[in-house]
Scaffold this active site. Structure first.
Site, PDB file in Angstrom:
ATOM      1  N   HIS A  31       0.828  -1.215   0.000  1.00 38.65           N
ATOM      2  CA  HIS A  31       0.000   0.000   0.000  1.00 38.65           C
ATOM      3  C   HIS A  31       0.859   1.261   0.000  1.00 38.65           C
ATOM      4  O   HIS A  31       0.387   2.332   0.353  1.00 38.65           O
ATOM      5  CB  HIS A  31      -0.905   0.033   1.234  1.00 38.65           C
ATOM      6  CG  HIS A  31      -1.728  -1.191   1.423  1.00 38.65           C
ATOM      7  ND1 HIS A  31      -2.617  -1.632   0.466  1.00 38.65           N
ATOM      8  CD2 HIS A  31      -1.802  -2.081   2.447  1.00 38.65           C
ATOM      9  CE1 HIS A  31      -3.201  -2.735   0.917  1.00 38.65           C
ATOM     10  NE2 HIS A  31      -2.717  -3.027   2.102  1.00 38.65           N
ATOM     11  N   HIS A  53      -7.049  -4.586  -1.054  1.00 39.71           N
ATOM     12  CA  HIS A  53      -6.322  -5.839  -1.270  1.00 39.71           C
ATOM     13  C   HIS A  53      -6.913  -6.584  -2.442  1.00 39.71           C
ATOM     14  O   HIS A  53      -6.781  -7.801  -2.557  1.00 39.71           O
ATOM     15  CB  HIS A  53      -6.390  -6.727  -0.035  1.00 39.71           C
ATOM     16  CG  HIS A  53      -6.063  -6.003   1.222  1.00 39.71           C
ATOM     17  ND1 HIS A  53      -7.024  -5.372   1.975  1.00 39.71           N
ATOM     18  CD2 HIS A  53      -4.877  -5.760   1.810  1.00 39.71           C
ATOM     19  CE1 HIS A  53      -6.425  -4.788   3.011  1.00 39.71           C
ATOM     20  NE2 HIS A  53      -5.135  -4.998   2.924  1.00 39.71           N
TER      21      HIS A  53
END
Lengths: 333, 210
Positions: A57, A219
């Protein structure tokens, strides 16, 4: 899979080694267990702010370690929460005697691992409070799910709480502030393409050439619905309206707006989408007090974007404007 | 047959092989309703357990299980790390002071571990999680023991119930963990956590069967 890798199993470790070299003035990286702290940690008498989560991320979370934001970050494997030993070591390394705030995104793994770590720290006499971020409107909060996911509001909470800690807020006040940010923030994302976890070697999900996923998680978790590709204007309307109706935001509100790239979308498109968002907000009488456009909470190489809106008053705005110096966010210095 | 430390070590060794062999299978199940990392996480965790136990053999059964827990908590990540870590930690405590485990001790060991998983994850049956394989296995093991079954019967019935429980997760809608975000779209997929739990129990049968 075509990626810049040596060995998929070493991607996080090797990336951290590079981060340490690239930003040696701001942060220090430890291995076994892996965590990142600001170079001058622990800061005596200041509440430390610690976050963490799966890697993939970036710049969140390790890229937000430095002055005026996170004291430490704990990087897990790609899309996998960090482990309690990492979180415990990071918490100990940055505790300046005034306690430690854990900012935790609402995922089952993150919650369980941070809970175990907090137990371990408290057994050693370190005061730890946790604030959970769960701002994703794509997921209905109910007794029948693990609750809403933590997404873009995490970036805003880390900036604002980091500034407040630097100003000398105590742990209880900082925890309340983090909850306030979370309660006033809502987000939603969308994906144009999937992403490939290095260790998996193939895309997490399949998305047709003409399809998009509305409500995507960070995700690659599927979202609300899969729809045919729409114009950017239409996508912005759908996401903004879902967010606005949820809090709800009202005419006269002031907001901090984040238009976040998922990793594979160029700024050319993100600014275009930001323009659409500001038009929508303007039409509804909502004033954008501050804005942030760029890749801050990504999902590897996924193409797509997310919106986060935070309803703000003078205190949050002032904390937002405080100086910050980290690899991923810097101003006022 | 009684279970000593060597049998426990053999089970853990078998688990390293089982999760290496099923790495892709578990990851594929997870990709359908989660985040595509369960196979690689379990494989990484049990490979680390195998390496640690080979390097420094613990003194007894309790220490062996507790070492396993510590390594899993450190290396697995996700929700599975704390959950399987808790399983082995509680199982270890249940084996305290025992050099050999008889059928009743084995049931007590699994009971402690399985109830620990339920407590840490706060999942109820029917929510499409590990406990949908583990709780039926525990019930079957208790029944087999109560019916006078020996170790092999206890283990075989436990694994059979875990397998049925695992398959029963297919029509369930997930209500815990990442899969719950899918709502009705989680229906029709076998739960990866229930699957890794079944594999754990099947490996016990395969290594400890008389």
């Amino acid at each position: 899979m075509k990626k810049l890798l040596n060995d998929p199993a070493q991607v996080v470790r090797e990336s951290l080694a590079g981060l340490a070299l690239a930003h040696a003035d701001l942060l220090t990286v430890s291995f076994d267990p892996a965590y990142v702290v600001r170079t001058d940690a622990p800061v005596r008498g200041k509440v430390a702010v610690v976050s963490g989560g799966g890697s993939g991320h970036e710049p969140m979370h390790c890229g937000f370690v430095g002055k005026g934001m996170l004291d430490a970050a704990c990087p897990g494997q790609v899309f996998t929460s960090p482990t309690p030993d990492q979180i415990e070591a990071a918490t100990r390394a940055v505790d300046g005697g005034a306690g430690v705030l854990h900012i935790v995104k609402n995922y089952t793994g993150d919650i369980l691992n941070f809970e175990m770590a907090a137990d371990l720290c408290q057994a050693q006499g370190i005061e730890v409070r946790a604030a959970v971020i769960n701002d994703d409107v794509a997921v209905q909060d109910s007794l029948y799910t693990a609750g809403r996911r933590g997404v873009g509001a995490t970036v805003l909470a880390e900036k604002i709480c980091g500034a407040a800690a630097a100003r000398g807020y105590d742990l209880a006040r900082l925890e309340a502030l983090c909850r306030q940010v979370n309660e006033n923030a809502r987000s939603m994302g969308m994906a144009l393409t999937s992403c490939t976890v290095p260790a998996a070697g193939k895309p997490t999900f399949e998305l047709g050439e003409e399809e998009i996923e509305m409500g995507i998680g960070i995700h690659g978790e599927p979202g609300r619905e899969r729809v045919p590709l729409l114009a950017a204007r239409e996508i912005a309307v759908r996401m903004a309206e879902t967010i606005l109706a949820d809090l709800p935001f009202r005419s006269g509100d002031r907001v901090i707006a984040l238009v976040n790239g998922m990793g594979g979308t160029p700024l050319l498109e993100l600014y275009l989408v930001y323009g659409e968002l500001e038009k929508i907000l303007h039409a509804k009488g909502i004033a954008v007090a501050r804005r942030l456009v760029g890749n801050y909470i990504t999902s590897l190489e996924m193409a797509g974007c997310s919106f986060t809106l935070l309803r703000t008053g003078d205190e949050l705005l002032s904390l937002w404007d405080d100086p910050v110096l980290t690899p991923g966010l810097r101003w006022g210095l | 047959m009684a279970i000593g430390k060597q049998e426990v070590l053999a089970w853990l060794e078998a688990l390293a092989c089982v999760y290496a062999e099923n790495r892709q299978y578990l990851t594929d199940l997870d990709a359908a309703i989660g985040d595509a990392d369960h196979g690689s996480n379990m494989d990484r965790g049990f490979a680390a357990v195998r390496a640690e136990l080979a390097a420094r053999e613990p003194a007894d059964i309790r220490k062996t299980l507790e070492t396993t827990a510590a390594i899993l908590i450190r290396t697995v990540g996700g929700a599975a790390g704390p959950l399987y870590g808790t399983f082995f930690l509680r199982a270890g405590a249940a084996a305290d002071g025992k050099a050999e485990l008889r059928a009743a001790d084995v049931v007590a060991l699994f009971e402690a571990g399985i109830l620990g998983v339920q407590q840490r994850g706060k999942a109820a049956p029917g929510e499409k999680t590990m406990v949908d394989a583990l709780l039926p296995a525990l019930a079957a093991m208790r029944d087999a023991l109560a019916a006078g079954g020996g170790l092999t019967a206890v283990l075989e019935q436990g694994a059979a119930a875990a397998e049925a429980g695992m398959r029963a997760t297919i029509p369930m809608q997930a209500r815990k963990g990442r899969a719950s975000y899918l709502g009705p779209r989680s229906v029709g997929h076998q739960d990866p956590g229930a699957t890794s739990s079944f594999l754990l129990l099947r490996a016990v049968v395969d290594t400890w069967r008389a």
